[in-house]
Motif scaffolding. Structure first.
Motif, PDB file in Angstrom:
ATOM      1  N   LEU A 115      -9.353  -5.903   0.608  1.00 39.93           N
ATOM      2  CA  LEU A 115     -10.392  -6.402   1.517  1.00 39.93           C
ATOM      3  C   LEU A 115     -11.457  -7.172   0.751  1.00 39.93           C
ATOM      4  O   LEU A 115     -11.898  -8.241   1.184  1.00 39.93           O
ATOM      5  N   THR A 116     -11.886  -6.620  -0.390  1.00 40.49           N
ATOM      6  CA  THR A 116     -12.989  -7.264  -1.102  1.00 40.49           C
ATOM      7  C   THR A 116     -12.510  -8.478  -1.889  1.00 40.49           C
ATOM      8  O   THR A 116     -13.317  -9.333  -2.215  1.00 40.49           O
ATOM      9  N   SER A 117     -11.188  -8.556  -2.199  1.00 39.34           N
ATOM     10  CA  SER A 117     -10.735  -9.701  -2.987  1.00 39.34           C
ATOM     11  C   SER A 117     -10.226 -10.835  -2.115  1.00 39.34           C
ATOM     12  O   SER A 117     -10.032 -11.938  -2.598  1.00 39.34           O
ATOM     13  N   TRP A 141       0.820  -1.222   0.000  1.00 36.44           N
ATOM     14  CA  TRP A 141       0.000   0.000   0.000  1.00 36.44           C
ATOM     15  C   TRP A 141       0.852   1.269   0.000  1.00 36.44           C
ATOM     16  O   TRP A 141       0.367   2.333  -0.383  1.00 36.44           O
ATOM     17  N   LYS A 142       2.128   1.133   0.402  1.00 34.43           N
ATOM     18  CA  LYS A 142       2.971   2.334   0.411  1.00 34.43           C
ATOM     19  C   LYS A 142       3.236   2.807  -1.018  1.00 34.43           C
ATOM     20  O   LYS A 142       3.340   4.003  -1.277  1.00 34.43           O
ATOM     21  N   MET A 155       0.262   4.754  -1.972  1.00 37.24           N
ATOM     22  CA  MET A 155       0.220   6.057  -1.309  1.00 37.24           C
ATOM     23  C   MET A 155       1.158   7.042  -2.011  1.00 37.24           C
ATOM     24  O   MET A 155       0.747   8.152  -2.378  1.00 37.24           O
ATOM     25  N   THR A 201      -4.377   5.008  -1.340  1.00 39.31           N
ATOM     26  CA  THR A 201      -4.200   4.041  -0.260  1.00 39.31           C
ATOM     27  C   THR A 201      -5.528   3.378   0.085  1.00 39.31           C
ATOM     28  O   THR A 201      -5.605   2.156   0.267  1.00 39.31           O
ATOM     29  N   ALA A 202      -6.587   4.199   0.177  1.00 39.98           N
ATOM     30  CA  ALA A 202      -7.903   3.655   0.516  1.00 39.98           C
ATOM     31  C   ALA A 202      -8.360   2.665  -0.549  1.00 39.98           C
ATOM     32  O   ALA A 202      -8.879   1.583  -0.234  1.00 39.98           O
ATOM     33  N   ALA A 203      -8.140   2.995  -1.837  1.00 40.70           N
ATOM     34  CA  ALA A 203      -8.556   2.102  -2.916  1.00 40.70           C
ATOM     35  C   ALA A 203      -7.798   0.789  -2.848  1.00 40.70           C
ATOM     36  O   ALA A 203      -8.364  -0.292  -3.051  1.00 40.70           O
ATOM     37  N   GLU A 204      -6.494   0.894  -2.532  1.00 41.78           N
ATOM     38  CA  GLU A 204      -5.655  -0.307  -2.426  1.00 41.78           C
ATOM     39  C   GLU A 204      -6.167  -1.210  -1.295  1.00 41.78           C
ATOM     40  O   GLU A 204      -6.349  -2.414  -1.485  1.00 41.78           O
ATOM     41  N   PHE A 205      -6.427  -0.624  -0.127  1.00 39.98           N
ATOM     42  CA  PHE A 205      -6.931  -1.398   1.007  1.00 39.98           C
ATOM     43  C   PHE A 205      -8.265  -2.043   0.661  1.00 39.98           C
ATOM     44  O   PHE A 205      -8.502  -3.209   0.946  1.00 39.98           O
ATOM     45  N   LEU A 206      -9.158  -1.247   0.060  1.00 35.02           N
ATOM     46  CA  LEU A 206     -10.514  -1.734  -0.222  1.00 35.02           C
ATOM     47  C   LEU A 206     -10.475  -2.902  -1.184  1.00 35.02           C
ATOM     48  O   LEU A 206     -11.183  -3.887  -0.994  1.00 35.02           O
ATOM     49  N   THR A 207      -9.619  -2.798  -2.240  1.00 38.98           N
ATOM     50  CA  THR A 207      -9.575  -3.887  -3.204  1.00 38.98           C
ATOM     51  C   THR A 207      -9.018  -5.142  -2.558  1.00 38.98           C
ATOM     52  O   THR A 207      -9.468  -6.248  -2.858  1.00 38.98           O
ATOM     53  N   ALA A 252      -4.079   9.649  -0.113  1.00 38.40           N
ATOM     54  CA  ALA A 252      -5.092   9.032   0.753  1.00 38.40           C
ATOM     55  C   ALA A 252      -6.069   8.204  -0.073  1.00 38.40           C
ATOM     56  O   ALA A 252      -6.414   7.071   0.297  1.00 38.40           O
ATOM     57  N   ILE A 253      -6.520   8.735  -1.209  1.00 40.15           N
ATOM     58  CA  ILE A 253      -7.496   8.011  -2.021  1.00 40.15           C
ATOM     59  C   ILE A 253      -6.882   6.735  -2.579  1.00 40.15           C
ATOM     60  O   ILE A 253      -7.498   5.661  -2.554  1.00 40.15           O
TER      61      ILE A 253
END
Lengths: 148, 148
Positions: free
Chosen positions: B145-147, B100-101, B104, B137-143, B134-135
């Motif tokens: 999480l959902t995958s 995720w870095k 970011m 990083t959030a997109a990376e985390f979300l993908t 921030a966006i």
């Protein structure tokens, strides 16, 4: 990037202790809330730090204002992410597989839900649904592109 | 979701013919531009269709306006995505691995670049860099999480 080390050491160790709610749906939703809430909070922290550095003064009042804003925006980002992860998980279970259409529908439903809860007009709800779907689809494509 | 079938049939077949520029860096950048540009264009198309349906009138002038807006916004989304994919690929090559870095730093650099090119003030460039990071990083985390 001076924030790299800062947010790395703040967030990385915390996220290993995932909250276990006993069900994957709840786990994901809570995980999404915590992670994206932290990202939202860090974003506000970075913004406020930059503003303080630029103005050159730090008062107690401003720190309090920044902390309140961090909590507020972190909670908002976290809620949106939690709703999105939950909705996407539901769609994935119903459709049986996972592709960019899940992200699109999930983003659209999240956009509609969040703006409906915030008491926007029907017109804005549809617009936010379209924007949410487009952003989620774009994020899905981008992550696949960068990870392939 | 009436738009599901529409954009599905519009975009899915096209994306299989990836442009081959002879280098993975260029391939990714062009791929990002085309895909995300198409998403941005579809978003405007859906928005304009909704507005026409709501107003109940469709004139030649309005269709032309919608087409122009689709091209303009599609090109903007595509450019931002192309820059992001290129920057992320570069960071990945330099750092040697992917987390995720990367997202970011890539998001922050993209936000800074795009707003610097658009002739914004230095103040806004930093703010956009923070928001971009921030966006992403959030997109990376979300993908993730959902995958997972």
């Amino acid at each position: 990037m001076p924030h790299g080390g800062f947010s790395g050491s703040l967030t990385s160790p915390k996220f290993d202790f995932a909250v276990d709610m006993g069900h994957p749906f709840l786990n994901r939703t809570v995980d999404g809330f915590i992670r994206i809430g932290a990202v939202g909070g860090c974003k506000v922290a970075a913004e406020e730090t930059f503003e303080c550095l630029q103005r050159g003064d730090v008062s107690k009042h401003k720190v309090e204002h920044a902390l309140k804003k961090m909590c507020k925006e972190g909670a908002y980002w976290g809620t949106v992410a939690g709703v999105y992860v939950g909705v996407e998980y539901g769609i994935q279970k119903i459709r049986g597989h996972r592709d960019w259409k899940n992200a699109m529908v999930g983003g659209a439903l999240t956009g509609a839900l969040v703006s409906a809860v915030n008491n926007h007009h029907r017109h804005n709800v549809v617009k936010n649904a379209i924007t949410g779907g487009a952003i989620a689809t774009a994020a899905e494509f981008l992550t696949h592109l960068t990870s392939s």
